[in-house]
Enzyme design. Structure first.
Site, mmCIF file in Angstrom:
data_model
loop_
_atom_site.group_PDB
_atom_site.id
_atom_site.type_symbol
_atom_site.label_atom_id
_atom_site.label_comp_id
_atom_site.label_asym_id
_atom_site.label_seq_id
_atom_site.Cartn_x
_atom_site.Cartn_y
_atom_site.Cartn_z
ATOM 1 C CD GLU A 116 -3.259 -0.888 1.795
ATOM 2 O OE1 GLU A 116 -4.219 -0.571 1.057
ATOM 3 O OE2 GLU A 116 -3.334 -0.978 3.034
ATOM 4 C CD GLU A 123 -3.866 -5.702 3.307
ATOM 5 O OE1 GLU A 123 -3.056 -4.814 3.617
ATOM 6 O OE2 GLU A 123 -3.786 -6.361 2.233
#
Length: 266
Positions: free
Chosen positions: A120, A140
């Site tokens: 990210e 995730e």
């Protein structure tokens, strides 16, 4: 220069090098790391002598994402920084380049793990170099979590949507070669040389006119979601003033005189 126990800061000429420094945890995000990162971005923005930024990790890893033990309620190191978060509740997002874009070019030098929050943060950088054994991915969903650092928005704008969705929905790892193949990174280099390559790219940027470099970066991001007509108009607004600068005149003069230009941000 700033820095914290989990984020080191050093200068390499006109380049600010920020190093995620928690190797025992594969540089998993911690409060000291996030505070140090944010302060590093601010330092680069405020110091005109800094022309580029390199982000890397210590100990053969880039960043393994959020500290899941801390997320599970077992505490996060660096409680002394809690006041910084209270004063600026968005500090962690700015640190991860979700809510903040430095005006100087940011080059990522990746070795080893660059997964979850690491991938990210990567999406907030401008140029990306990785060692051939580096690993990328958004894990995730495998943990029942959501990649809330911006990936469901930014990734599909940076790589083809089918690849973005596969990365987001499978939570599987990607090799450096595969990441380069889908356009997530730009360079794959021998292991242990990503930082050297990133610094070499930074030196090429540093040799250019800083006002021009910053205006070009700003224009690219500013016009990304505009129509072509609106984008071209906005580009003129950014670009024409550069031609009136002393640096632009110096660049042309240096070319004619066959010498390196001396830019003064003027």
């Amino acid at each position: 220069m700033g820095g914290t126990e989990h984020l080191t800061v050093q200068r390499e000429g006109a380049t600010l090098v920020l190093t995620l420094n928690r190797p025992e945890a594969r540089n998993a995000l911690s409060l000291p790391m996030l505070v140090g990162l944010y302060d590093g971005w601010v330092e680069a923005d405020e110091d005109d002598a800094i022309r580029s930024i390199v982000l890397t990790g210590a100990g053969g890893a880039f960043c393994a994402g959020m500290d899941l033990k801390a997320l599970a309620g077992k505490g996060m190191e660096g409680e002394q920084y809690r006041d910084r978060l209270k004063a600026d509740p968005d500090l962690h997002w700015k640190a991860m380049l979700r809510h903040h874009r430095p005006r100087k070019p940011v080059i990522a030098a990746v070795e080893g793990y660059c997964v979850a929050g690491g991938t990210e943060i990567l999406q907030g950088t401008d140029i990306r170099v990785a060692g051939e054994s580096a690993t990328f991915g958004l894990f995730e969903v495998k943990r029942g979590l959501f990649p809330i650092g911006g990936s469901t928005v930014r990734l599909q704008r940076q790589i083809p949507r089918t690849h973005a969705l596969e990365m987001l929905l499978t939570g599987r790892p990607y090799s450096a070669r595969e990441a380069a193949g889908i356009g997530l990174i730009g360079h794959v280099v021998p292991d242990g040389t990503a930082l050297d390559k990133a610094l070499a790219v930074a030196e090429q940027i540093n040799a250019c006119g800083p006002l021009a470099v910053e205006a070009v970066k700003a224009s690219v991001y500013e016009t990304a979601e505009m129509t072509e007509t609106d984008g071209l108009a906005a580009e003129l607004g950014r670009g024409w003033p550069i031609f009136d600068t002393a640096d632009a005149k110096e660049g042309s003069r240096a070319f004619a005189e066959k010498r390196p230009p001396v830019y003064r941000r003027a």
